[in-house]
Design a protein around this motif. Structure first.
Motif, PDB file in Angstrom:
ATOM      1  N   THR A   1       2.756   3.258  23.887  1.00 42.64           N
ATOM      2  CA  THR A   1       2.409   4.280  22.899  1.00 42.64           C
ATOM      3  C   THR A   1       2.707   3.769  21.490  1.00 42.64           C
ATOM      4  OG1 THR A   1       2.895   6.072  24.442  1.00 42.64           O
ATOM      5  CG2 THR A   1       2.862   6.622  22.100  1.00 42.64           C
ATOM      6  N   GLU A   2       1.682   3.691  20.658  1.00 44.85           N
ATOM      7  CA  GLU A   2       1.854   3.189  19.300  1.00 44.85           C
ATOM      8  C   GLU A   2       2.400   4.286  18.386  1.00 44.85           C
ATOM      9  OE1 GLU A   2      -1.865   1.550  18.067  1.00 44.85           O
ATOM     10  OE2 GLU A   2      -1.736  -0.165  19.434  1.00 44.85           O
ATOM     11  N   LEU A   3       3.501   3.976  17.718  1.00 42.34           N
ATOM     12  CA  LEU A   3       4.125   4.931  16.811  1.00 42.34           C
ATOM     13  C   LEU A   3       3.772   4.677  15.361  1.00 42.34           C
ATOM     14  CD1 LEU A   3       7.749   5.103  18.307  1.00 42.34           C
ATOM     15  CD2 LEU A   3       5.869   6.728  18.662  1.00 42.34           C
ATOM     16  N   LEU A   4       3.775   3.397  14.954  1.00 42.47           N
ATOM     17  CA  LEU A   4       3.649   3.098  13.530  1.00 42.47           C
ATOM     18  C   LEU A   4       3.004   1.739  13.312  1.00 42.47           C
ATOM     19  CD1 LEU A   4       4.512   4.146  10.661  1.00 42.47           C
ATOM     20  CD2 LEU A   4       6.584   2.760  10.932  1.00 42.47           C
ATOM     21  N   TRP A   5       2.000   1.702  12.446  1.00 39.93           N
ATOM     22  CA  TRP A   5       1.395   0.460  11.963  1.00 39.93           C
ATOM     23  C   TRP A   5       1.936   0.199  10.563  1.00 39.93           C
ATOM     24  CZ3 TRP A   5      -3.949  -1.501  13.490  1.00 39.93           C
ATOM     25  CH2 TRP A   5      -4.273  -1.106  14.795  1.00 39.93           C
ATOM     26  N   VAL A   6       2.448  -0.999  10.335  1.00 40.68           N
ATOM     27  CA  VAL A   6       2.928  -1.375   9.006  1.00 40.68           C
ATOM     28  C   VAL A   6       2.127  -2.582   8.539  1.00 40.68           C
ATOM     29  CG1 VAL A   6       4.904  -2.023   7.599  1.00 40.68           C
ATOM     30  CG2 VAL A   6       5.239  -0.540   9.592  1.00 40.68           C
ATOM     31  N   ASN A   7       1.197  -2.350   7.653  1.00 41.32           N
ATOM     32  CA  ASN A   7       0.393  -3.450   7.118  1.00 41.32           C
ATOM     33  C   ASN A   7       1.219  -4.282   6.151  1.00 41.32           C
ATOM     34  OD1 ASN A   7      -1.894  -2.637   8.520  1.00 41.32           O
ATOM     35  ND2 ASN A   7      -2.603  -1.313   6.876  1.00 41.32           N
ATOM     36  N   ASN A   8       0.986  -5.588   6.143  1.00 40.40           N
ATOM     37  CA  ASN A   8       1.738  -6.465   5.259  1.00 40.40           C
ATOM     38  C   ASN A   8       1.527  -6.077   3.801  1.00 40.40           C
ATOM     39  OD1 ASN A   8       2.476  -7.841   7.533  1.00 40.40           O
ATOM     40  ND2 ASN A   8       1.317  -9.699   7.083  1.00 40.40           N
ATOM     41  N   SER A   9       2.595  -6.145   3.036  1.00 37.17           N
ATOM     42  CA  SER A   9       2.498  -5.914   1.602  1.00 37.17           C
ATOM     43  C   SER A   9       1.702  -7.036   0.951  1.00 37.17           C
ATOM     44  CB  SER A   9       3.902  -5.849   0.992  1.00 37.17           C
ATOM     45  OG  SER A   9       3.835  -5.700  -0.404  1.00 37.17           O
ATOM     46  N   THR A  10       0.829  -6.689   0.002  1.00 39.00           N
ATOM     47  CA  THR A  10       0.011  -7.695  -0.683  1.00 39.00           C
ATOM     48  C   THR A  10       0.182  -7.594  -2.190  1.00 39.00           C
ATOM     49  OG1 THR A  10      -1.898  -6.193  -0.721  1.00 39.00           O
ATOM     50  CG2 THR A  10      -1.742  -7.735   1.125  1.00 39.00           C
ATOM     51  N   GLY A  11       0.022  -8.752  -2.843  1.00 38.09           N
ATOM     52  CA  GLY A  11       0.052  -8.811  -4.294  1.00 38.09           C
ATOM     53  C   GLY A  11       1.463  -8.936  -4.841  1.00 38.09           C
ATOM     54  N   PRO A  12       1.537  -9.260  -6.138  1.00 32.69           N
ATOM     55  CA  PRO A  12       0.399  -9.493  -7.032  1.00 32.69           C
ATOM     56  C   PRO A  12      -0.186 -10.907  -6.929  1.00 32.69           C
ATOM     57  CG  PRO A  12       2.404  -9.750  -8.270  1.00 32.69           C
ATOM     58  CD  PRO A  12       2.822  -9.336  -6.863  1.00 32.69           C
ATOM     59  N   GLU A  13       0.558 -11.817  -6.252  1.00 27.62           N
ATOM     60  CA  GLU A  13       0.141 -13.227  -6.252  1.00 27.62           C
ATOM     61  C   GLU A  13      -1.171 -13.453  -5.513  1.00 27.62           C
ATOM     62  OE1 GLU A  13       4.684 -13.038  -6.154  1.00 27.62           O
ATOM     63  OE2 GLU A  13       3.007 -12.074  -5.111  1.00 27.62           O
ATOM     64  N   ASN A  14      -1.440 -12.648  -4.497  1.00 32.40           N
ATOM     65  CA  ASN A  14      -2.577 -12.927  -3.625  1.00 32.40           C
ATOM     66  C   ASN A  14      -3.659 -11.855  -3.655  1.00 32.40           C
ATOM     67  OD1 ASN A  14      -1.099 -10.975  -2.369  1.00 32.40           O
ATOM     68  ND2 ASN A  14      -0.552 -12.182  -0.585  1.00 32.40           N
ATOM     69  N   VAL A  15      -3.735 -11.110  -4.747  1.00 26.85           N
ATOM     70  CA  VAL A  15      -4.800 -10.127  -4.912  1.00 26.85           C
ATOM     71  C   VAL A  15      -5.606 -10.471  -6.154  1.00 26.85           C
ATOM     72  CG1 VAL A  15      -5.321  -7.712  -5.415  1.00 26.85           C
ATOM     73  CG2 VAL A  15      -3.593  -8.277  -3.718  1.00 26.85           C
ATOM     74  N   TYR A  16      -6.903 -10.481  -6.007  1.00 26.90           N
ATOM     75  CA  TYR A  16      -7.811 -10.862  -7.092  1.00 26.90           C
ATOM     76  C   TYR A  16      -8.777  -9.728  -7.389  1.00 26.90           C
ATOM     77  CZ  TYR A  16     -11.577 -13.286  -9.553  1.00 26.90           C
ATOM     78  OH  TYR A  16     -12.531 -13.642 -10.462  1.00 26.90           O
ATOM     79  N   VAL A  17      -8.888  -9.345  -8.643  1.00 21.73           N
ATOM     80  CA  VAL A  17      -9.849  -8.330  -9.067  1.00 21.73           C
ATOM     81  C   VAL A  17     -10.978  -9.026  -9.811  1.00 21.73           C
ATOM     82  CG1 VAL A  17     -10.234  -6.283 -10.483  1.00 21.73           C
ATOM     83  CG2 VAL A  17      -8.103  -6.522  -9.211  1.00 21.73           C
ATOM     84  N   TYR A  18     -12.193  -8.851  -9.321  1.00 20.84           N
ATOM     85  CA  TYR A  18     -13.359  -9.507  -9.910  1.00 20.84           C
ATOM     86  C   TYR A  18     -13.558  -9.078 -11.363  1.00 20.84           C
ATOM     87  CZ  TYR A  18     -18.214 -10.744 -10.776  1.00 20.84           C
ATOM     88  OH  TYR A  18     -19.366 -11.247 -11.318  1.00 20.84           O
ATOM     89  N   ASN A  19     -13.910 -10.044 -12.199  1.00 28.45           N
ATOM     90  CA  ASN A  19     -14.247  -9.802 -13.600  1.00 28.45           C
ATOM     91  C   ASN A  19     -13.070  -9.198 -14.373  1.00 28.45           C
ATOM     92  OD1 ASN A  19     -16.036 -10.013 -15.763  1.00 28.45           O
ATOM     93  ND2 ASN A  19     -16.733  -7.889 -15.528  1.00 28.45           N
ATOM     94  N   SER A  20     -11.879  -9.660 -14.051  1.00 27.10           N
ATOM     95  CA  SER A  20     -10.681  -9.156 -14.718  1.00 27.10           C
ATOM     96  C   SER A  20      -9.650 -10.265 -14.809  1.00 27.10           C
ATOM     97  CB  SER A  20     -10.102  -7.976 -13.940  1.00 27.10           C
ATOM     98  OG  SER A  20      -8.954  -7.466 -14.573  1.00 27.10           O
ATOM     99  N   GLN A  21      -8.703 -10.099 -15.712  1.00 28.85           N
ATOM    100  CA  GLN A  21      -7.567 -11.008 -15.767  1.00 28.85           C
ATOM    101  C   GLN A  21      -6.680 -10.751 -14.549  1.00 28.85           C
ATOM    102  OE1 GLN A  21      -6.247 -13.017 -18.886  1.00 28.85           O
ATOM    103  NE2 GLN A  21      -8.455 -13.279 -18.874  1.00 28.85           N
ATOM    104  N   ASN A  22      -6.091 -11.803 -14.000  1.00 31.33           N
ATOM    105  CA  ASN A  22      -5.297 -11.686 -12.787  1.00 31.33           C
ATOM    106  C   ASN A  22      -3.970 -12.416 -12.938  1.00 31.33           C
ATOM    107  OD1 ASN A  22      -7.069 -10.431 -10.429  1.00 31.33           O
ATOM    108  ND2 ASN A  22      -8.435 -11.631 -11.717  1.00 31.33           N
ATOM    109  N   TYR A  23      -3.149 -12.287 -11.913  1.00 30.72           N
ATOM    110  CA  TYR A  23      -1.826 -12.926 -11.900  1.00 30.72           C
ATOM    111  C   TYR A  23      -1.911 -14.404 -12.260  1.00 30.72           C
ATOM    112  CZ  TYR A  23       2.504 -14.739  -9.739  1.00 30.72           C
ATOM    113  OH  TYR A  23       3.693 -15.378  -9.484  1.00 30.72           O
TER     114      TYR A  23
END
Length: 361
Positions: A151-173
């Motif tokens: 029985t699945e109780l909880l999904w914990v997705n890995n934390s992301t960013g700021p180093e590995n997140v990219y926003v198109y057409n914007s300044q980034n880390y």
């Protein structure tokens, strides 16, 4: 709002048991390893239980490529048959389309060209307050906590960013100086997660036992992404998704951070304003989007002024936002956002260096 793209290139394997034939004549078989046979001669044989309930047999040789997407899980151990570090593993394997058959239907252990470890099981990873043991399946991008019966109780997705997140057409880390990058990363590492995994796991177990709705597991997630910049500052948004534990839904909380793009020093959201802190909410309400002021009562405005924190202030290229998380405003059941474009009136209450999208470079 700009669409976010993760820099992390994750190879998503669309794997179905005994299907998914590709142009090379191979298909992918996926499932949990249920048995290992190895006498020290040649290579081990693995029995794999597929999602549709069939067991198939795979083996390998010196040419088989081995991969693992999971930190700390060494796929090379598959060559020796020693997978005792984990209480179970799930794999994805390329196999010959014509030869692969379920063992119950005369199938044999077929040598495969590639095996990827998709998940590893750790039993008794957590112990709840009443002594109940909780297992964890660790995947590349998430951890899934479950009871011994699956029985699945909880999904914990890995934390992301700021180093590995990219926003198109914007300044980034990556556009920050090396010094600034180190400071920004240090700030977020020190701050850590803005939710308590153990607390939500306890709540999920309690709700499961109490039969809250059609229980199918809760989800936690935290991501950090850039929102705005100019030649002085770079701004980031932290989005935290948590379950609403008495309902089959989740809520999103948003927090803003501002950094000096050259030094990486953190700047309080209050410090970007020329006006006093007590005037910020009034100004955004007064000069906010058309028709918005009429929908906010004097009592609600007073609640916002009392609840305001610097981290609720978020700068975007085109607008300024104040986001009140769920539970911070007594009169609001959900999170609540007020926003205003950079009109002349809004610019008049901000320091010139704090207005995004100016002389960007």
């Amino acid at each position: 709002m700009k669409k976010l793209f993760s820099v992390l290139f994750v190879c998503f394997l669309t794997a179905f048991a005994l299907c998914g034939c590709n142009d090379s004549g191979y298909k992918m078989v996926t499932g949990q390893v249920t048995a290992v046979e190895y006498d020290g001669v040649g290579y081990p044989k693995y029995t794999v239980l597929t999602p549709d309930g069939y067991e198939v047999g795979i083996t390998l040789d010196e040419t088989t490529l081995l991969f693992s997407w999971i930190a700390g899980v060494d796929a090379e151990k598959l060559r020796t048959g020693d997978i005792s570090d984990w209480d179970g593993i799930k794999i994805v394997a390329d196999c010959n389309y014509d030869k692969m058959k379920p063992l119950s239907k005369g199938g044999r252990y077929e040598t495969v060209p590639q095996i990827t470890i998709d998940a590893a099981l750790y039993r008794n990873a957590k112990t709840l307050a009443d002594g109940t043991a909780v297992d964890m399946w660790k995947y590349h991008s998430k951890d899934i906590y479950q009871l011994a019966d699956g029985t699945e109780l909880l999904w914990v997705n890995n934390s992301t960013g700021p180093e590995n997140v990219y926003v198109y057409n914007s300044q980034n880390y990556g556009d920050l100086s090396e010094t600034a990058q180190q400071k920004v990363s240090e700030y977020y590492n020190n701050r850590g997660l803005l939710y308590d995994t153990d607390a939500y796991l306890e709540q999920a177990y309690e709700d499961f036992n109490n039969g809250v709705g059609e229980f199918d597991g809760y989800m936690l997630e935290q991501s950090i992404s850039p929102t705005a910049s100019n030649d002085k500052i770079m701004c980031f948004l932290t989005t935290v998704t948590t379950p609403v534990c008495d309902k089959r839904e989740s809520t999103e909380s948003r927090y803003g951070d501002i950094f000096d793009r050259h030094t990486g020093e953190h700047i309080s959201g209050y410090d970007i304003f020329i006006c006093d802190e007590t005037e910020i909410v009034d100004a955004v309400l007064q000069y906010g989007w058309d028709g918005f002021v009429a929908d906010v009562t004097a009592a609600e405005a007073a609640e916002m002024k009392a609840a305001l924190k610097a981290e609720y202030i978020i700068l975007w290229d085109e607008s300024i936002e104040i986001s009140f998380p769920k539970g911070t405003l007594p009169g609001q059941e959900h999170s609540f956002i007020i926003s205003a474009d950079y009109t002349d009136e809004i610019k008049a209450i901000l320091h010139p260096w704090a207005i995004p999208n100016q002389n960007r470079g």
